[in-house]
Design a protein around this motif. Structure first.
Motif, PDB file in Angstrom:
ATOM      1  N   THR A 145       4.752 -27.030  30.076  1.00 28.11           N
ATOM      2  CA  THR A 145       5.392 -28.288  29.699  1.00 28.11           C
ATOM      3  C   THR A 145       6.881 -28.023  29.532  1.00 28.11           C
ATOM      4  O   THR A 145       7.274 -27.058  28.864  1.00 28.11           O
ATOM      5  CB  THR A 145       4.803 -28.838  28.394  1.00 28.11           C
ATOM      6  N   THR A 146       7.695 -28.849  30.167  1.00 27.91           N
ATOM      7  CA  THR A 146       9.133 -28.628  30.155  1.00 27.91           C
ATOM      8  C   THR A 146       9.853 -29.969  30.181  1.00 27.91           C
ATOM      9  O   THR A 146       9.229 -31.026  30.309  1.00 27.91           O
ATOM     10  CB  THR A 146       9.550 -27.745  31.355  1.00 27.91           C
ATOM     11  N   ALA A 147      11.183 -29.937  30.061  1.00 22.96           N
ATOM     12  CA  ALA A 147      11.978 -31.165  29.993  1.00 22.96           C
ATOM     13  C   ALA A 147      12.832 -31.321  31.245  1.00 22.96           C
ATOM     14  O   ALA A 147      13.278 -30.335  31.840  1.00 22.96           O
ATOM     15  CB  ALA A 147      12.881 -31.143  28.756  1.00 22.96           C
ATOM     16  N   ALA A 148      13.049 -32.575  31.624  1.00 21.07           N
ATOM     17  CA  ALA A 148      13.920 -32.885  32.757  1.00 21.07           C
ATOM     18  C   ALA A 148      14.733 -34.123  32.436  1.00 21.07           C
ATOM     19  O   ALA A 148      14.310 -34.989  31.662  1.00 21.07           O
ATOM     20  CB  ALA A 148      13.095 -33.114  34.021  1.00 21.07           C
ATOM     21  N   VAL A 170      14.437 -39.476  40.602  1.00 15.38           N
ATOM     22  CA  VAL A 170      15.000 -38.133  40.781  1.00 15.38           C
ATOM     23  C   VAL A 170      15.306 -37.551  39.403  1.00 15.38           C
ATOM     24  O   VAL A 170      15.982 -38.188  38.589  1.00 15.38           O
ATOM     25  CB  VAL A 170      16.279 -38.163  41.641  1.00 15.38           C
ATOM     26  N   LEU A 171      14.794 -36.362  39.149  1.00 13.18           N
ATOM     27  CA  LEU A 171      15.006 -35.661  37.889  1.00 13.18           C
ATOM     28  C   LEU A 171      15.654 -34.303  38.156  1.00 13.18           C
ATOM     29  O   LEU A 171      15.648 -33.805  39.285  1.00 13.18           O
ATOM     30  CB  LEU A 171      13.673 -35.428  37.161  1.00 13.18           C
ATOM     31  N   ARG A 172      16.190 -33.726  37.094  1.00  9.80           N
ATOM     32  CA  ARG A 172      16.666 -32.346  37.172  1.00  9.80           C
ATOM     33  C   ARG A 172      16.188 -31.613  35.931  1.00  9.80           C
ATOM     34  O   ARG A 172      16.381 -32.077  34.810  1.00  9.80           O
ATOM     35  CB  ARG A 172      18.185 -32.276  37.288  1.00  9.80           C
ATOM     36  N   LEU A 173      15.536 -30.476  36.124  1.00  8.00           N
ATOM     37  CA  LEU A 173      15.025 -29.698  35.007  1.00  8.00           C
ATOM     38  C   LEU A 173      16.160 -29.256  34.094  1.00  8.00           C
ATOM     39  O   LEU A 173      17.214 -28.798  34.574  1.00  8.00           O
ATOM     40  CB  LEU A 173      14.277 -28.469  35.517  1.00  8.00           C
TER      41      LEU A 173
END
Length: 351
Positions: A108-111, A127-130
Motif C-alpha cells: 500500500t502506497t501513496a500517489a 494520471v497519478l505519480r507515486l
C-alpha cells in the motif's frame, strides 16, 4: 491477525503458504508473493476457482454465477472467499507456474493526482505519480486498488501504463451513473490530491515464452491493460504480429486514437480494428460493425494459431470465450480480464 495459522499446499505445483484464519487464502498468497490466478477478488468471476482435496475451508459471501451449489457440494472453492480452518491441500485448476513463482509483493502506497481527463462521455483518464517512485513494482497488464477518500472502500482499476522511473501511473476508468468513485472523478478530486493505492494484482500479463501471433480484443475501459501490453511490446522491441479489436458503441466512444497511432509507428506488426455496435457513420467499414466478438469471428480464420487476450465487461468476455471454444482454441492460449462492477451507487439499497 488471528493466532490460528494453517498450511495450505497447492498442487500440482507443490507450493506451500501459511494462512491465518481471518484472511482469505488468496490474500495470504499475495502477502507471501505467490501470484495465483485471480480476477475480481470479490467472488464474482471464478478465475480463482480451485478444488479442495483435503482439509476444512469455509467461504464467505460469493456469487453463485462464479460457483454454483453443485460445484460447492463437489468440493470446489473460490480462493478469494475461502478461509482455512485446518491445514489444506488445494488443487489449482487454472494456473501458470511461471506466474505463480514470479509474484511481486502487494503493498500500500501513496500517489498524487497529476491529471484527470475526460476521454469520452463515460470514460476518464486518471494520471497519478507515486510519492515514492520506488515503492511499487508491477507488471504491465496488472491492476491496483484505489482507496476511496473518506470511505473504507476501494475500487480496482487496470493500469494503462508501464513501469517508469518517475512513478507515473495511468488508468482508463469507465464512469457508471451513481458510482462512488465516478462521482469523485467528476467533482471532488483534483490535481495535487493524494490517493492510497494497494497492489499489484492480476495475471493479465504478456507471456514471453510464446511466439504465436497475438490477438487482443477489448471493450470500453478494457483499453487500459491492452494499451499497457502494447507499450511493453514497443519498449522491448517485441515483433510478434498483433491484431487489436476494440469495441465501442459509436464513433464518439472510440478512445486513445493518438496513442495507438504512435504505437503503430513503433510496432510494424500492429493492426488496429475499431468495431462499432450501435451506430456508425456512412464512411464506416461494414465489416467492423457489430459486437466485437462477432467482428473477430468474421475476420479471423485461424484463431487456434493465436494467443488471445480479452478484456472488458462479462458479456463480452463470455461471448468471446464461446467463440474461441467453437474454433478449437486451447484454454492455455486464452487470457482474459473480466471487468466486473461493484454496486456502489448512492442509493441506500446499494450501499
Amino acid at each position: 491477525m488471528s493466532d490460528e495459522k494453517h498450511t495450505v499446499r497447492f498442487e500440482p505445483v507443490g507450493i506451500e503458504i501459511d494462512v491465518d484464519e481471518d484472511e482469505t487464502i488468496l490474500d495470504a498468497a499475495f502477502r507471501q508473493g505467490v501470484m495465483l490466478m485471480h480476477g475480481c477478488k470479490e467472488g464474482q468471476c471464478s478465475a480463482c476457482k480451485s478444488f479442495l482435496l483435503d482439509g476444512d475451508a469455509q467461504m464467505h459471501q460469493y456469487s453463485t454465477f462464479a460457483l454454483n451449489d453443485y460445484e460447492k457440494d463437489e468440493g470446489f472453492v473460490l480462493l478469494c472467499r475461502a478461509h482455512a480452518y485446518s491445514d489444506l491441500e488445494v488443487e489449482l485448476l487454472n494456473y501458470d507456474e511461471d506466474m505463480i513463482r514470479s509474484g511481486l509483493p502487494v503493498v500500500t502506497t501513496a500517489a498524487e493526482i497529476v491529471a484527470i481527463e475526460e476521454l469520452s462521455r463515460d470514460i476518464t483518464r486518471l494520471v497519478l505519480r507515486l510519492v515514492d517512485p520506488g515503492s511499487l513494482r508491477f507488471y504491465p497488464g496488472q491492476y491496483l486498488d484505489i482507496h476511496i477518500p473518506g470511505h473504507d472502500k476501494h475500487r480496482s482499476f487496470s493500469l494503462a501504463s508501464i513501469p517508469s522511473p518517475d512513478g507515473r501511473l495511468e488508468f482508463i476508468i469507465k464512469r457508471y451513473p451513481g458510482g462512488l468513485f465516478a462521482g469523485l472523478l467528476e467533482s471532488g478530486l483534483a490535481a495535487g490530491d493524494q490517493l492510497q493505492l494497494t497492489g499489484p494484482y492480476g495475471t493479465f500479463t504478456l507471456r514471453a515464452s510464446s511466439e504465436r501471433p497475438l490477438l487482443f480484443a477489448a471493450g470500453g475501459a478494457g483499453m487500459a491493460p491492452i494499451l499497457a501490453l502494447l507499450r511493453q511490446m514497443a519498449e522491448s522491441g517485441n515483433e510478434r504480429p498483433v491484431r487489436f479489436y476494440y469495441g465501442a458503441r459509436t464513433e464518439a466512444d472510440l478512445i486513445c486514437g493518438s496513442e495507438l497511432a504512435e504505437l503503430g509507428a513503433e510496432l510494424p506488426g500492429l493492426t488496429f480494428l475499431p468495431c462499432l455496435s450501435d451506430s456508425w457513420p456512412d464512411h464506416w467499414d461494414p465489416a467492423t460493425t457489430g459486437f466485437v466478438h462477432n467482428v473477430v469471428g468474421r475476420h479471423e480464420e485461424d484463431l487456434a494459431a493465436c494467443d488471445v487476450y480479452l478484456c472488458g465487461p462479462p458479456p463480452m468476455i463470455d461471448a468471446a470465450l464461446e467463440l474461441l471454444e467453437s474454433r478449437g482454441v486451447s484454454s492455455e492460449q486464452i487470457f482474459y480480464d473480466k471487468f466486473t462492477t461493484t454496486a456502489d451507487t448512492e442509493s441506500p439499497a446499494n450501499t
